[in-house]
Design an enzyme around this catalytic site. Structure first.
Site, PDB file in Angstrom:
ATOM      1  CB  CYS A 130      -0.955  -0.064   1.147  1.00  0.00           C
ATOM      2  SG  CYS A 130      -0.101  -0.531   2.765  1.00  0.00           S
ATOM      3  CG  HIS A 237      -0.730   3.967   4.809  1.00  0.00           C
ATOM      4  ND1 HIS A 237      -1.316   3.564   5.984  1.00  0.00           N
ATOM      5  CD2 HIS A 237      -0.151   2.814   4.458  1.00  0.00           C
ATOM      6  CE1 HIS A 237      -1.379   2.330   6.127  1.00  0.00           C
ATOM      7  NE2 HIS A 237      -0.857   1.815   5.172  1.00  0.00           N
TER       8      HIS A 237
END
Length: 331
Positions: A130, A237
């Protein structure tokens, strides 16, 4: 329009459920849908569009039917065992685990960056980490224009990247309950520890970012280092990325390149307090880039701040986009 028989492996997990939601949102051309999970979740029901599906337990005969594409999100051990079985039966596997990412014969794909690599698959296509996905979307156009020499990654990764157990640990910590999953409390803390530590002192997460970036950008001479940190944020994130180039650049031109690159939203007006935020990226498929400024400690370098929804673009959406690219390229 041709329709395809699709399987989702790990359909009851956080990413699996998001894959199903994105398949529906993007109106992926599905003929038959099959949903698989572990024995624990088998027998439960899942709603997809206007139909209810019963989750099947994944087994070695699960792919003894006409399935075109299987999207796997059930962890490395499941992928290692079952992805080759599916591929041997003519299914194209799009795998969200790290099991095959660095295999030479397996394409590692972010469609905005290296879509054409898909055609080189031998039955398995890997979905990157990711944190790597959101970084390379911003790095690719800069590498094309200025030739990257060195990258320094510092990540601030949400607990959803650890799945339900990570989210629960943060919820418990905020409620003054003991932690059970992370080695230390995540509430009111930052843990410089994602995945296990390796012999060189880096964590596996850090090495994933280093190795995957080189593979996706098809440049194994790149100099890259990384520090990955788990932070008390539920989703999305954030990354501080320092990049040094071989070529010089004009800052406004560089920003314009990013602004016009696929998958990117430029959020770079610090004078108006506009910069990428987890709350801004949450639920979105774009990668947000901002705080772009010269690194004045080197001849040709920048710092930038990159934020994305790690469950959507960092996992589920990218997997579905790979499937979309696959059917486009095989027509």
């Amino acid at each position: 329009m041709k329709k395809y028989n699709i399987a989702v492996v790990g359909a009851t997990g956080m990413v699996g459920r998001t894959i199903l939601r994105i398949l529906e949102e993007r109106n992926f051309p599905i003929n038959n849908l099959y949903v698989f999970s572990s024995m624990k979740s088998a027998g439960t029901s899942i709603q997809f569009k206007d139909k209810t599906y019963i989750v099947e337990e994944l087994c070695e005969t699960s792919f003894d039917r006409d399935i075109d594409i299987a999207l796997f999100s059930a962890g490395g051990s499941i992928s290692t065992k079952f992805a080759p079985i599916a591929a041997a039966k003519g299914v194209v596997v799009i795998d969200n685990s790290s099991a095959f990412r660095m295999h030479k014969e397996v394409p590692l794909v972010v469609p905005e960056v290296n879509e054409s690599d898909i055609i080189n698959h031998n039955g398995i296509i890997a979905n990157p980490n990711c944190s790597t996905i959101q970084a390379v979307i911003a790095l690719k156009p800069l590498h094309d224009n200025y030739n990257i020499k060195r990258i320094v990654y510092s990540t601030y990764q949400a607990v959803s990247g650890s799945g339900v157990k990570g989210v629960t640990d943060l919820e418990n910590g905020l409620a003054n309950k003991p932690h059970a999953f992370y080695p230390h409390p995540i509430a009111n803390n930052c843990l410089p520890h994602i995945d296990v530590f390796t012999e060189n002192g880096y964590t596996k997460e850090e090495m994933k970012m280093i190795d995957e970036t080189k593979k996706i950008l098809n440049n194994f001479d790149l100099k890259i280092t990384a520090t990955t940190v788990r932070v008390p944020v539920f989703n999305c994130h954030s990354e501080s990325v320092n990049v040094e180039f071989y070529k010089d650049f004009k800052l406004e031109e560089l920003k314009e390149i990013l602004k016009n690159s696929p998958g990117i939203v430029l959020a770079d007006e610090p004078e108006n307090n506009i910069y990428p935020l987890a709350s801004l990226a949450n639920g979105r498929d774009e990668v947000f880039v901002g705080r772009i400024r010269r690194d004045e400690s080197v001849d040709s370098g920048i710092n930038m701040w990159i934020v994305a929804d790690n469950i959507r673009k960092g996992a589920a959406t990218n997997a579905v986009q790979i499937a979309e690219s696959l059917i486009k390229l095989i027509k």
